[in-house]
Design a protein around this motif. Structure first.
Motif, PDB file in Angstrom:
ATOM      1  N   SER B 297     -91.588  72.243 -33.951  1.00 54.11           N
ATOM      2  CA  SER B 297     -92.015  70.851 -34.134  1.00 54.11           C
ATOM      3  C   SER B 297     -91.303  70.201 -35.324  1.00 54.11           C
ATOM      4  CB  SER B 297     -93.531  70.797 -34.337  1.00 54.11           C
ATOM      5  OG  SER B 297     -93.864  71.307 -35.627  1.00 54.11           O
ATOM      6  N   ARG B 298     -90.695  71.030 -36.163  1.00 58.98           N
ATOM      7  CA  ARG B 298     -89.985  70.498 -37.346  1.00 58.98           C
ATOM      8  C   ARG B 298     -88.468  70.598 -37.235  1.00 58.98           C
ATOM      9  NH1 ARG B 298     -93.824  74.121 -39.691  1.00 58.98           N
ATOM     10  NH2 ARG B 298     -95.728  72.940 -40.027  1.00 58.98           N
ATOM     11  N   LEU B 299     -87.974  71.178 -36.142  1.00 58.36           N
ATOM     12  CA  LEU B 299     -86.518  71.329 -35.976  1.00 58.36           C
ATOM     13  C   LEU B 299     -85.916  70.009 -35.502  1.00 58.36           C
ATOM     14  CD1 LEU B 299     -86.221  74.905 -34.404  1.00 58.36           C
ATOM     15  CD2 LEU B 299     -85.368  74.202 -36.640  1.00 58.36           C
ATOM     16  N   LEU B 300     -86.014  69.015 -36.343  1.00 60.49           N
ATOM     17  CA  LEU B 300     -85.579  67.661 -36.009  1.00 60.49           C
ATOM     18  C   LEU B 300     -84.543  67.203 -37.023  1.00 60.49           C
ATOM     19  CD1 LEU B 300     -89.170  66.267 -35.497  1.00 60.49           C
ATOM     20  CD2 LEU B 300     -87.443  66.467 -33.688  1.00 60.49           C
ATOM     21  N   PRO B 301     -83.584  66.401 -36.588  1.00 64.17           N
ATOM     22  CA  PRO B 301     -82.639  65.850 -37.554  1.00 64.17           C
ATOM     23  C   PRO B 301     -83.401  65.189 -38.702  1.00 64.17           C
ATOM     24  CG  PRO B 301     -81.965  65.296 -35.321  1.00 64.17           C
ATOM     25  CD  PRO B 301     -83.323  65.919 -35.216  1.00 64.17           C
ATOM     26  N   THR B 303     -85.056  66.812 -41.188  1.00 65.92           N
ATOM     27  CA  THR B 303     -85.944  67.751 -41.901  1.00 65.92           C
ATOM     28  C   THR B 303     -85.126  68.601 -42.885  1.00 65.92           C
ATOM     29  OG1 THR B 303     -87.263  67.954 -39.878  1.00 65.92           O
ATOM     30  CG2 THR B 303     -87.688  69.549 -41.630  1.00 65.92           C
ATOM     31  N   PRO B 304     -85.542  68.655 -44.158  1.00 71.33           N
ATOM     32  CA  PRO B 304     -84.828  69.554 -45.080  1.00 71.33           C
ATOM     33  C   PRO B 304     -85.021  71.014 -44.655  1.00 71.33           C
ATOM     34  CG  PRO B 304     -86.247  67.998 -46.267  1.00 71.33           C
ATOM     35  CD  PRO B 304     -86.613  67.897 -44.821  1.00 71.33           C
ATOM     36  N   CYS B 305     -83.948  71.788 -44.731  1.00 69.09           N
ATOM     37  CA  CYS B 305     -84.004  73.197 -44.305  1.00 69.09           C
ATOM     38  C   CYS B 305     -85.093  73.970 -45.032  1.00 69.09           C
ATOM     39  CB  CYS B 305     -82.657  73.854 -44.555  1.00 69.09           C
ATOM     40  SG  CYS B 305     -81.365  73.201 -43.493  1.00 69.09           S
ATOM     41  N   SER B 306     -85.232  73.719 -46.325  1.00 66.27           N
ATOM     42  CA  SER B 306     -86.195  74.469 -47.131  1.00 66.27           C
ATOM     43  C   SER B 306     -87.620  74.264 -46.623  1.00 66.27           C
ATOM     44  CB  SER B 306     -86.090  74.049 -48.597  1.00 66.27           C
ATOM     45  OG  SER B 306     -86.203  72.646 -48.693  1.00 66.27           O
ATOM     46  N   GLU B 307     -87.888  73.065 -46.062  1.00 65.22           N
ATOM     47  CA  GLU B 307     -89.247  72.766 -45.587  1.00 65.22           C
ATOM     48  C   GLU B 307     -89.693  73.733 -44.498  1.00 65.22           C
ATOM     49  OE1 GLU B 307     -90.528  68.936 -44.024  1.00 65.22           O
ATOM     50  OE2 GLU B 307     -90.101  68.079 -46.001  1.00 65.22           O
ATOM     51  N   LEU B 308     -88.758  74.119 -43.641  1.00 62.09           N
ATOM     52  CA  LEU B 308     -89.109  75.051 -42.565  1.00 62.09           C
ATOM     53  C   LEU B 308     -89.669  76.344 -43.142  1.00 62.09           C
ATOM     54  CD1 LEU B 308     -88.355  74.636 -39.343  1.00 62.09           C
ATOM     55  CD2 LEU B 308     -87.319  73.010 -40.921  1.00 62.09           C
ATOM     56  N   TYR B 309     -89.013  76.839 -44.187  1.00 55.61           N
ATOM     57  CA  TYR B 309     -89.469  78.099 -44.798  1.00 55.61           C
ATOM     58  C   TYR B 309     -90.807  77.915 -45.505  1.00 55.61           C
ATOM     59  CZ  TYR B 309     -89.763  82.169 -47.810  1.00 55.61           C
ATOM     60  OH  TYR B 309     -90.208  83.307 -48.455  1.00 55.61           O
ATOM     61  N   VAL B 310     -90.925  76.838 -46.266  1.00 57.56           N
ATOM     62  CA  VAL B 310     -92.143  76.606 -47.057  1.00 57.56           C
ATOM     63  C   VAL B 310     -93.359  76.482 -46.132  1.00 57.56           C
ATOM     64  CG1 VAL B 310     -93.289  74.915 -48.563  1.00 57.56           C
ATOM     65  CG2 VAL B 310     -90.908  75.595 -48.999  1.00 57.56           C
ATOM     66  N   HIS B 311     -93.198  75.732 -45.041  1.00 64.31           N
ATOM     67  CA  HIS B 311     -94.304  75.584 -44.089  1.00 64.31           C
ATOM     68  C   HIS B 311     -94.662  76.927 -43.441  1.00 64.31           C
ATOM     69  CE1 HIS B 311     -95.266  71.326 -44.005  1.00 64.31           C
ATOM     70  NE2 HIS B 311     -93.979  71.038 -44.119  1.00 64.31           N
ATOM     71  N   ALA B 312     -93.658  77.674 -43.035  1.00 67.66           N
ATOM     72  CA  ALA B 312     -93.924  78.955 -42.371  1.00 67.66           C
ATOM     73  C   ALA B 312     -94.644  79.912 -43.313  1.00 67.66           C
ATOM     74  CB  ALA B 312     -92.619  79.568 -41.877  1.00 67.66           C
TER      75      ALA B 312
END
Lengths: 404, 404
Positions: B297-301, B303-312
């Protein structure tokens, strides 16, 4: 060997490296490459091995510290902050780095260490412990040339696996099978016997997984691979080893396939044919066996490495095959063989300019081959241990043209 | 695609690299690594690619010149004497190197180029054409992040091979079979479908041939591999991927296996079990699927890459699994995913500190996993293309816990 014997094996390696440092003007080694780290510590975890010219080495581990602690035969410590590496070394080795006077010279493997990491480590050592990072790769490569009985045993285990795998896969080598299809069968047999999956190479941009199988024109394709026969490959991004070309009757099939067991590699080549080789290729194959016999007569302690190549080249010329020797045209390789152990491309090299003499304990792959563009490559390759009495072949596959 | 379309593909790559040079303060790139040479030339022969900020690039080839000439989409010239490389460049690019004034800045991939060669090339450029050799690796890695339709097609071909191979090998995954034995079956299926034999990695000392199969405690072993689960391996000199441990009923079997087709790699992970997983591991596996859905749901143009890790990480914590996320204890990996293309470890990385935003054309492997020491690893991994509308999965294997 039990763990205590292995500990002695590794202690002997450290002692030999330490003895070699003073003549090379080195005060310590900082080992950075995974293969060298295994050679010096007995473990292949991420980190650095510091070996002082005098005293106990330390394996500074980034990950996994637990695993390195279980495996290594030398002292293990967590790496901690890389930024403080120089300070850590200064604190752990006060006699080495605290003496003042001329800069302490620490050798690393500049032949493989990437430039970014070299520049960073050099800066960390300079600022953190006043040391200079210099090239220690020749010292490590030289020490690794002479194999212990334990190492020869590992290479023999790899040789046994390679020979068994070939025996099991040969019945599947039939007309119309592609190089890729038959290689898949051979690699399956190798893998089941414990092949690690890669035959490690030291040179930049070079890679081997198991070697090459090349039939007819595909084998004779020139390639970037630094050897006599790289093979056609699967495409521009995999431009060596097997292709999707079907293997045909009457063409030479070069099987230059080894494997890696417990970190140690074996290299061997056999030539096969379905049916019969054309006369000139059969004659060239016979010449490769004669060149191998001649090389064996010179694989004695004291023979300069370069002599092996020079003699083989002269013999190829006598046979009228100089233009086909070890490649073709401007892509001829200029060596007859190479050291082998933890890596495929070890020292010494049987080539001009390599003036070092053979010594007992060296292990060498010797591979006279002849390339015929459009027709194929024929040749043979054995791996030998140099003993005081002469060469002992470690490769086990029968030496003959394999007629299917 | 026909050869003319491929020529346009490569021309677009060169144009994009050239546009990126001025903002990075570079006047040219000297490409040295085989993968980057393929990316910029269309051929993987030995040599160097010189790309000036303006004008036509040249592929200086050591060997094989013939083969590079047939394959490359840019001009090919024999390298000639390496010692005269600087002079050759000065003669071929008089406008670039003959202008006088500030030193010409030539970028090379200092992240992979060995220090010995870096020092030699820097000296050759300084003395031969007055240029300075600087780090150009970030420019190349950044340009390679966004894939063309052609590249996505190659990755999809690899994904298809990986999915088919898994389907064919799964019936052989039975109680008592060792990890090594089953991996040999899976690799056989991959190889027959054209797997090059290696999944290339850029990082020093890291290697993957096909990935890892790890069951129970063996999968959860800490390792040097820079990922959540390296595996036990075959011994200290092959300390990752499969072991000789028999696979048992009721334990998680992590199948993190990809392949490389036409140079491009795919990465995917599935978890299997013979029988039934213990409740807490089944729950953790379900969490990994939920984390993957949330990441999608966050793999969108944008989105900062770091956010994916922080959310997970936050989601893992909510599930009470933070301590098991991406490894265990001091060997936890601190990322959720990574770019993938010609190499497994491309940019961007889904990790703290990677503040770059996602863009259409990026291809990423996302791999939430949970490690239970002594029990095993569970998780799932897909590779996605980022599109303006969101992620498109390139991996094809069905997404489910595989119950055997």
């Amino acid at each position: 060997m039990d763990r205590e014997q292995l500990a002695q094996e590794w202690a002997a390696r450290i002692a030999r490296l330490q003895q070699a440092m003073a003549p090379e003007g080195l005060d310590a080694l900082l080992v950075t490459q995974h293969v060298d780290i295994y050679y010096t510590s007995g473990s292949m975890q991420a980190g650095y091995v510091l070996i002082p010219a005098h005293g106990e080495p330390t394996y500074y581990v980034r990950r996994s510290v637990d695993r390195a602690g279980r495996e290594a035969y030398i002292r293990v410590a967590p790496l901690g902050s890389l930024r403080r590496l120089g300070e850590t070394l200064a604190a752990d080795y006060p006699e080495l780095f605290g003496a003042g006077g001329a800069a302490v010279r620490v050798g690393a493997e500049l032949d493989v260490l990437p430039a970014q990491q070299y520049l960073k480590l050099a800066e960390l050592l300079r600022t953190g412990c006043g040391a200079e990072l210099v090239d220690g790769s020749a010292l490590l490569r030289t020490a690794r040339m002479r194999k212990s009985a334990y190492e020869v045993g590992r290479i023999e285990a790899a040789a046994a696996a390679a020979a068994e795998a070939l025996t099991h896969a040969l019945p599947l080598l039939r007309e119309g099978v592609t190089e890729l299809e038959w290689m898949a069968e051979l690699e399956y047999e190798l893998r089941r016997r414990g092949h690690v999956g890669v035959m490690r190479m030291r040179a930049y941009n070079q890679e081997i997984m198991t070697g090459m199988v090349g039939a007819g024109a595909a084998a004779a394709e020139p390639s970037a691979f630094d050897g006599p026969a790289g093979g056609l490959g699967l495409g521009p991004a995999a431009p060596q080893s097997v292709s999707r070309r079907p293997i045909r009757r009457g063409e030479p099939i070069l099987i230059d396939v080894g494997c890696c067991i417990d970190g140690y590699v074996i290299d061997q080549t056999r030539t096969a044919v379905i049916g019969e080789l054309p006369g000139h290729l059969a004659a060239a194959y016979a010449s490769s066996e004669r060149l191998l016999r001649a090389a064996e007569s010179r694989l004695l302690p004291g023979t300069p490495c370069s002599e092996l190549y020079v003699h083989a080249l002269a013999e190829a010329e006598e046979a009228g095959l100089a233009g086909h020797f070890m490649g073709w045209n401007r892509d001829q390789a200029r060596f007859l063989g190479h050291g082998i152990g933890l890596e495929v491309d070890e020292w010494p090299v049987l080539a001009r300019g390599f003036d070092l003499s053979l010594e007992p304990g060296m292990v060498l792959a010797v591979e006279p081959k002849f390339t015929f563009p459009g027709e194929g490559v024929v040749g043979i390759e054995n791996t030998y241990l140099i003993t005081p009495q002469g060469p002992r072949a470690l490769t086990r596959s029968p030496e003959r043209l394999i007629v299917l």
